[in-house]
Design an enzyme around this catalytic site. Structure first.
Site, PDB file in Angstrom:
ATOM      1  CG  HIS A 174      46.873  31.268  39.767  1.00  0.00           C
ATOM      2  ND1 HIS A 174      46.919  31.288  38.763  1.00  0.00           N
ATOM      3  CD2 HIS A 174      47.972  32.689  39.905  1.00  0.00           C
ATOM      4  CE1 HIS A 174      47.392  31.367  37.927  1.00  0.00           C
ATOM      5  NE2 HIS A 174      47.990  32.838  38.545  1.00  0.00           N
ATOM      6  CG  HIS A 212      53.363  36.577  43.122  1.00  0.00           C
ATOM      7  ND1 HIS A 212      53.699  35.442  42.671  1.00  0.00           N
ATOM      8  CD2 HIS A 212      52.757  37.432  42.072  1.00  0.00           C
ATOM      9  CE1 HIS A 212      52.953  35.535  41.519  1.00  0.00           C
ATOM     10  NE2 HIS A 212      52.121  35.804  40.949  1.00  0.00           N
TER      11      HIS A 212
HETATM   12  O1  G3P Z   1      49.411  40.327  39.847  1.00  0.00           O
HETATM   13  C1  G3P Z   1      50.513  39.992  38.971  1.00  0.00           C
HETATM   14  C2  G3P Z   1      50.700  38.258  39.118  1.00  0.00           C
HETATM   15  O2  G3P Z   1      50.076  37.449  39.853  1.00  0.00           O
HETATM   16  C3  G3P Z   1      50.018  38.057  37.869  1.00  0.00           C
HETATM   17  O3  G3P Z   1      50.723  36.807  37.700  1.00  0.00           O
HETATM   18  O4  G3P Z   1      49.532  34.536  37.427  1.00  0.00           O
HETATM   19  O5  G3P Z   1      50.926  35.186  38.979  1.00  0.00           O
HETATM   20  O6  G3P Z   1      48.670  35.678  38.640  1.00  0.00           O
HETATM   21  P1  G3P Z   1      49.712  35.356  38.181  1.00  0.00           P
HETATM   22 MG    MG Z   2      48.217  37.166  40.700  1.00  0.00          MG
END
Ligand code: G3P
Ligand code: MG
Length: 251
Positions: free
Chosen positions: A55, A13
């Site tokens: 992000h 992630h």
């Molecule tokens: O793409 C999965 C995840 O990254 C979605 O949530 O807020 O971490 O971008 P976020």
């Molecule tokens: Mg994400």
């Protein structure tokens, strides 16, 4: 399932979750050092339409800048420090362009999930521009990345400019009509918050030939539950805890 698919079970992630400054090349390098071969990252546009990794809508949390990132030209954004907030060893780490990340993953043969994270109000446009960029950056290159977004308009934009790049709808909740929207957008997968994935959703997706993925899975009991259900991809921060080579989720 007949759609082409490049992602392994384990996906890091934001590059390497929380162990390095998220969405930077340093994070990708740390994730790779932990054995990960697939990465999720968040992509938005500068004011002059250059796709880069970040992000949040705003700069304060992860850089030494301020304000809405999408209001600033890339020349200004490229000077910011996106590493010091995390720790001194990352001081001066820049926000990467999507082009820089493309070079890194392609040279290593890594798979990539590009989450299109538009500045609010720019959903369709961001999808179109990121689609065009990916079409050019991955011309003649495999594997293609997987696009994902919480915003259907962004996926529509990406479909308009890069119809051959696979798409996934992201869901934090199972809102009314999600399945029909995913189908209408020609998605090959749906990525849900792990809390809303269950046997019924999995069966609905697999029955329609769609992959089922979840984010952000950091606890072994959650990963084990999903593996038992037949999950196709797990997006995790815990790249030092979960082996990218193992689906048995040893803790
Ligand atoms: O793409 C999965 C995840 O990254 C979605 O949530 O807020 O971490 O971008 P976020
Ligand atoms: Mg994400």
């Amino acid at each position: 399932m007949s759609t082409p698919w490049s992602l392994p079970l384990w996906i890091a992630h934001r590059g390497a979750g929380k162990l390095a400054p998220e969405n930077t090349l340093a994070a990708f390098r740390l994730g790779a050092a932990c054995g990960y071969r697939a990465f999720e990252c968040d992509v938005k546009l500068s004011q002059d339409d250059l796709p880069f990794l970040l992000h949040d809508d705003t700069l304060e949390r992860t850089t030494n800048g301020a304000g809405t990132a999408g209001d600033q030209p890339w020349q200004a954004l490229s000077q910011l420090d996106a590493g010091s907030w995390h720790g001194r060893i990352h001081a001066g780490e820049p926000m990467p362009t999507l082009a820089a990340i493309a070079r890194y993953v392609q040279r290593n043969g890594f798979a990539l999930n590009i989450e299109i994270k538009p500045t609010p109000g720019l959903e369709l446009h961001t999808g179109e521009v990121v689609g065009r960029a990916v079409r050019d950056l991955w011309s003649g290159v495999t594997p293609l990345p997987l696009f994902s977004s919480f915003r259907p308009e962004a996926l529509q934009g990406a479909r308009d400019t890069a119809p051959d790049v696979p798409r996934a709808l992201l869901l934090d909740t199972l809102w009314d009509g999600w399945f029909d929207i995913a189908r209408a957008l020609g998605c090959v997968a749906v990525v849900t918050n792990h809390n809303v994935m269950d046997a019924a959703v999995m069966s609905q997706l697999h029955g329609a030939g769609l992959r089922a993925l979840c984010y952000t899975v950091n606890l072994p009991q959650d990963a084990r539950r999903l593996v038992a259900l037949g999950i196709d991809g797990i997006i995790t921060d815990a790249v030092d805890r979960f082996s990218a080579h193992d689906s048995s989720v040893i803790d």
